[in-house]
Scaffold this motif. Structure first.
Motif, PDB file in Angstrom:
ATOM      1  N   VAL A 233      -3.529   9.385 -20.161  1.00 30.62           N
ATOM      2  CA  VAL A 233      -3.982   9.743 -21.502  1.00 30.62           C
ATOM      3  C   VAL A 233      -3.251   8.855 -22.499  1.00 30.62           C
ATOM      4  O   VAL A 233      -2.167   8.352 -22.207  1.00 30.62           O
ATOM      5  CB  VAL A 233      -3.716  11.231 -21.845  1.00 30.62           C
ATOM      6  CG1 VAL A 233      -4.490  12.159 -20.954  1.00 30.62           C
ATOM      7  CG2 VAL A 233      -2.248  11.551 -21.813  1.00 30.62           C
ATOM      8  N   PRO A 234      -3.835   8.668 -23.680  1.00 27.89           N
ATOM      9  CA  PRO A 234      -3.105   7.927 -24.713  1.00 27.89           C
ATOM     10  C   PRO A 234      -1.760   8.603 -24.986  1.00 27.89           C
ATOM     11  O   PRO A 234      -1.626   9.830 -24.868  1.00 27.89           O
ATOM     12  CB  PRO A 234      -4.039   8.008 -25.926  1.00 27.89           C
ATOM     13  CG  PRO A 234      -5.407   8.148 -25.319  1.00 27.89           C
ATOM     14  CD  PRO A 234      -5.195   9.016 -24.104  1.00 27.89           C
ATOM     15  N   GLY A 235      -0.783   7.835 -25.372  1.00 26.64           N
ATOM     16  CA  GLY A 235       0.579   8.316 -25.540  1.00 26.64           C
ATOM     17  C   GLY A 235       0.767   9.438 -26.540  1.00 26.64           C
ATOM     18  O   GLY A 235       1.725  10.192 -26.453  1.00 26.64           O
ATOM     19  N   ARG A 236      -0.128   9.570 -27.495  1.00 23.07           N
ATOM     20  CA  ARG A 236       0.003  10.602 -28.520  1.00 23.07           C
ATOM     21  C   ARG A 236      -0.793  11.863 -28.198  1.00 23.07           C
ATOM     22  O   ARG A 236      -0.964  12.726 -29.045  1.00 23.07           O
ATOM     23  CB  ARG A 236      -0.440  10.057 -29.873  1.00 23.07           C
ATOM     24  CG  ARG A 236       0.471   8.978 -30.373  1.00 23.07           C
ATOM     25  CD  ARG A 236       0.018   8.470 -31.707  1.00 23.07           C
ATOM     26  NE  ARG A 236       0.957   7.468 -32.183  1.00 23.07           N
ATOM     27  CZ  ARG A 236       0.642   6.538 -33.055  1.00 23.07           C
ATOM     28  NH1 ARG A 236      -0.573   6.492 -33.555  1.00 23.07           N
ATOM     29  NH2 ARG A 236       1.544   5.674 -33.439  1.00 23.07           N
ATOM     30  N   MET A 237      -1.269  11.949 -26.970  1.00 22.56           N
ATOM     31  CA  MET A 237      -2.021  13.142 -26.563  1.00 22.56           C
ATOM     32  C   MET A 237      -1.168  13.963 -25.604  1.00 22.56           C
ATOM     33  O   MET A 237      -0.401  13.423 -24.823  1.00 22.56           O
ATOM     34  CB  MET A 237      -3.347  12.750 -25.921  1.00 22.56           C
ATOM     35  CG  MET A 237      -4.285  12.093 -26.919  1.00 22.56           C
ATOM     36  SD  MET A 237      -5.966  11.927 -26.332  1.00 22.56           S
ATOM     37  CE  MET A 237      -6.553  13.593 -26.478  1.00 22.56           C
ATOM     38  N   THR A 238      -1.353  15.260 -25.668  1.00 23.56           N
ATOM     39  CA  THR A 238      -0.628  16.190 -24.813  1.00 23.56           C
ATOM     40  C   THR A 238      -1.584  16.790 -23.803  1.00 23.56           C
ATOM     41  O   THR A 238      -2.692  17.206 -24.162  1.00 23.56           O
ATOM     42  CB  THR A 238      -0.016  17.329 -25.665  1.00 23.56           C
ATOM     43  OG1 THR A 238       0.843  16.753 -26.644  1.00 23.56           O
ATOM     44  CG2 THR A 238       0.755  18.306 -24.811  1.00 23.56           C
ATOM     45  N   VAL A 239      -1.150  16.839 -22.542  1.00 18.55           N
ATOM     46  CA  VAL A 239      -1.955  17.443 -21.473  1.00 18.55           C
ATOM     47  C   VAL A 239      -1.323  18.775 -21.080  1.00 18.55           C
ATOM     48  O   VAL A 239      -0.117  18.852 -20.853  1.00 18.55           O
ATOM     49  CB  VAL A 239      -2.031  16.525 -20.229  1.00 18.55           C
ATOM     50  CG1 VAL A 239      -2.779  17.209 -19.097  1.00 18.55           C
ATOM     51  CG2 VAL A 239      -2.683  15.202 -20.588  1.00 18.55           C
ATOM     52  N   THR A 240      -2.143  19.795 -21.003  1.00 20.98           N
ATOM     53  CA  THR A 240      -1.692  21.107 -20.536  1.00 20.98           C
ATOM     54  C   THR A 240      -2.529  21.498 -19.324  1.00 20.98           C
ATOM     55  O   THR A 240      -3.754  21.615 -19.420  1.00 20.98           O
ATOM     56  CB  THR A 240      -1.852  22.176 -21.639  1.00 20.98           C
ATOM     57  OG1 THR A 240      -1.078  21.789 -22.771  1.00 20.98           O
ATOM     58  CG2 THR A 240      -1.403  23.544 -21.139  1.00 20.98           C
ATOM     59  N   TRP A 241      -1.851  21.643 -18.186  1.00 17.26           N
ATOM     60  CA  TRP A 241      -2.509  22.088 -16.958  1.00 17.26           C
ATOM     61  C   TRP A 241      -2.469  23.610 -16.928  1.00 17.26           C
ATOM     62  O   TRP A 241      -1.419  24.213 -17.154  1.00 17.26           O
ATOM     63  CB  TRP A 241      -1.793  21.534 -15.735  1.00 17.26           C
ATOM     64  CG  TRP A 241      -1.971  20.067 -15.561  1.00 17.26           C
ATOM     65  CD1 TRP A 241      -1.151  19.079 -16.031  1.00 17.26           C
ATOM     66  CD2 TRP A 241      -3.025  19.397 -14.864  1.00 17.26           C
ATOM     67  NE1 TRP A 241      -1.636  17.845 -15.666  1.00 17.26           N
ATOM     68  CE2 TRP A 241      -2.780  18.010 -14.949  1.00 17.26           C
ATOM     69  CE3 TRP A 241      -4.151  19.848 -14.171  1.00 17.26           C
ATOM     70  CZ2 TRP A 241      -3.623  17.077 -14.368  1.00 17.26           C
ATOM     71  CZ3 TRP A 241      -4.997  18.914 -13.595  1.00 17.26           C
ATOM     72  CH2 TRP A 241      -4.736  17.548 -13.697  1.00 17.26           C
ATOM     73  N   LEU A 242      -3.589  24.234 -16.652  1.00 17.63           N
ATOM     74  CA  LEU A 242      -3.688  25.685 -16.578  1.00 17.63           C
ATOM     75  C   LEU A 242      -4.000  26.080 -15.137  1.00 17.63           C
ATOM     76  O   LEU A 242      -5.127  25.929 -14.670  1.00 17.63           O
ATOM     77  CB  LEU A 242      -4.793  26.182 -17.524  1.00 17.63           C
ATOM     78  CG  LEU A 242      -4.598  25.781 -18.995  1.00 17.63           C
ATOM     79  CD1 LEU A 242      -5.885  25.951 -19.771  1.00 17.63           C
ATOM     80  CD2 LEU A 242      -3.467  26.579 -19.612  1.00 17.63           C
ATOM     81  N   ASP A 243      -2.997  26.564 -14.446  1.00 15.13           N
ATOM     82  CA  ASP A 243      -3.092  26.959 -13.044  1.00 15.13           C
ATOM     83  C   ASP A 243      -3.622  28.395 -12.990  1.00 15.13           C
ATOM     84  O   ASP A 243      -2.913  29.337 -13.315  1.00 15.13           O
ATOM     85  CB  ASP A 243      -1.694  26.843 -12.413  1.00 15.13           C
ATOM     86  CG  ASP A 243      -1.611  27.352 -10.995  1.00 15.13           C
ATOM     87  OD1 ASP A 243      -2.567  27.979 -10.494  1.00 15.13           O
ATOM     88  OD2 ASP A 243      -0.557  27.128 -10.378  1.00 15.13           O
ATOM     89  N   ARG A 244      -4.907  28.538 -12.608  1.00  8.90           N
ATOM     90  CA  ARG A 244      -5.552  29.863 -12.576  1.00  8.90           C
ATOM     91  C   ARG A 244      -4.800  30.862 -11.713  1.00  8.90           C
ATOM     92  O   ARG A 244      -4.776  32.050 -12.018  1.00  8.90           O
ATOM     93  CB  ARG A 244      -6.976  29.726 -12.035  1.00  8.90           C
ATOM     94  CG  ARG A 244      -8.028  29.987 -13.044  1.00  8.90           C
ATOM     95  CD  ARG A 244      -9.437  30.085 -12.502  1.00  8.90           C
ATOM     96  NE  ARG A 244      -9.824  29.276 -11.398  1.00  8.90           N
ATOM     97  CZ  ARG A 244     -10.375  28.065 -11.472  1.00  8.90           C
ATOM     98  NH1 ARG A 244     -10.581  27.508 -12.645  1.00  8.90           N
ATOM     99  NH2 ARG A 244     -10.725  27.423 -10.393  1.00  8.90           N
ATOM    100  N   SER A 245      -4.178  30.400 -10.622  1.00  7.14           N
ATOM    101  CA  SER A 245      -3.499  31.317  -9.714  1.00  7.14           C
ATOM    102  C   SER A 245      -2.264  31.951 -10.361  1.00  7.14           C
ATOM    103  O   SER A 245      -1.750  32.947  -9.876  1.00  7.14           O
ATOM    104  CB  SER A 245      -3.096  30.604  -8.420  1.00  7.14           C
ATOM    105  OG  SER A 245      -2.055  29.678  -8.646  1.00  7.14           O
TER     106      SER A 245
ATOM    107  N   ALA B   7      -6.731  29.353 -23.886  1.00  7.09           N
ATOM    108  CA  ALA B   7      -5.866  28.281 -24.394  1.00  7.09           C
ATOM    109  C   ALA B   7      -6.542  27.484 -25.506  1.00  7.09           C
ATOM    110  O   ALA B   7      -5.931  27.208 -26.537  1.00  7.09           O
ATOM    111  CB  ALA B   7      -5.450  27.355 -23.251  1.00  7.09           C
ATOM    112  N   VAL B   8      -7.789  27.121 -25.298  1.00  9.54           N
ATOM    113  CA  VAL B   8      -8.500  26.310 -26.292  1.00  9.54           C
ATOM    114  C   VAL B   8      -8.723  27.100 -27.578  1.00  9.54           C
ATOM    115  O   VAL B   8      -8.520  26.581 -28.681  1.00  9.54           O
ATOM    116  CB  VAL B   8      -9.830  25.778 -25.722  1.00  9.54           C
ATOM    117  CG1 VAL B   8     -10.677  25.135 -26.809  1.00  9.54           C
ATOM    118  CG2 VAL B   8      -9.559  24.785 -24.600  1.00  9.54           C
ATOM    119  N   ILE B   9      -9.094  28.366 -27.455  1.00  7.45           N
ATOM    120  CA  ILE B   9      -9.308  29.202 -28.644  1.00  7.45           C
ATOM    121  C   ILE B   9      -8.004  29.393 -29.410  1.00  7.45           C
ATOM    122  O   ILE B   9      -7.977  29.298 -30.639  1.00  7.45           O
ATOM    123  CB  ILE B   9      -9.964  30.542 -28.250  1.00  7.45           C
ATOM    124  CG1 ILE B   9     -11.431  30.297 -27.859  1.00  7.45           C
ATOM    125  CG2 ILE B   9      -9.850  31.566 -29.373  1.00  7.45           C
ATOM    126  CD1 ILE B   9     -12.124  31.486 -27.220  1.00  7.45           C
ATOM    127  N   ALA B  10      -6.898  29.623 -28.706  1.00 12.94           N
ATOM    128  CA  ALA B  10      -5.605  29.777 -29.379  1.00 12.94           C
ATOM    129  C   ALA B  10      -5.227  28.487 -30.105  1.00 12.94           C
ATOM    130  O   ALA B  10      -4.763  28.524 -31.259  1.00 12.94           O
ATOM    131  CB  ALA B  10      -4.534  30.162 -28.370  1.00 12.94           C
TER     132      ALA B  10
END
Length: 155
Positions: A66-78, A99-102
């Motif tokens: 991802v571009p350096g100024r973007m943040t990735v959040t992994w959401l582990d359903r388990s 997560a997206v709505i919040a």
């Protein structure tokens, strides 16, 4: 008594609005990882924003460019629970939509917001996010990029 449902603008949202920066909100799940990578490859290196990726379990989590100024959040359903009060396990799209709505409720506060929104998860979670963005943030459905087969941008 204040009955407004719009949260006060966060400091980050104020800075983004003041600078006129176009940020990106991207949501995907395990079924759309290839489309996610293709989209990320088209973003400019200076792109800003947030990427949420919902996956069945931690074995799906790995490096993603991802571009350096973007943040990735992994959401582990388990590791998440289902809808509040149900006692159920997290269903597909539940963690992603929460997560997206919040994030949207905190960050999409300015009337002049130009955030580019790409939703690539499953239908149910994507539809819930689109409904929220349209009803609570006044976004026009055609400005929210979703898979064409869902028919969500044509309301």
């Amino acid at each position: 008594m204040n009955t407004s449902t719009v949260a006060p603008m966060s400091a980050v949202a104020r800075r983004v609005a003041r600078r006129g920066i176009v940020q990106h909100l991207i949501a995907a799940d395990e079924s759309s990882l290839a489309e996610l990578q293709a989209l990320l490859a088209t973003l400019p290196i200076c792109a800003t924003g947030r990427v949420f990726i919902e996956v069945p379990d931690a074995s799906w989590i790995g490096p993603i460019d991802v571009p350096g100024r973007m943040t990735v959040t992994w959401l582990d359903r388990s590791r998440h629970t289902g809808r509040v009060g149900t006692g159920q396990c997290c269903g597909r799209g539940d963690a992603l939509s929460r997560a997206v709505i919040a994030w949207a409720d905190e960050m999409l506060c300015a009337e002049t917001d130009r955030t580019r929104i790409h939703l690539m998860g499953g239908y149910l979670g994507t539809a819930e996010i689109v409904d929220h963005l349209v009803e609570h943030h006044g976004r026009a459905p055609q400005t929210i990029h979703t898979p064409e087969r869902f028919g969500l941008g044509t309301r």
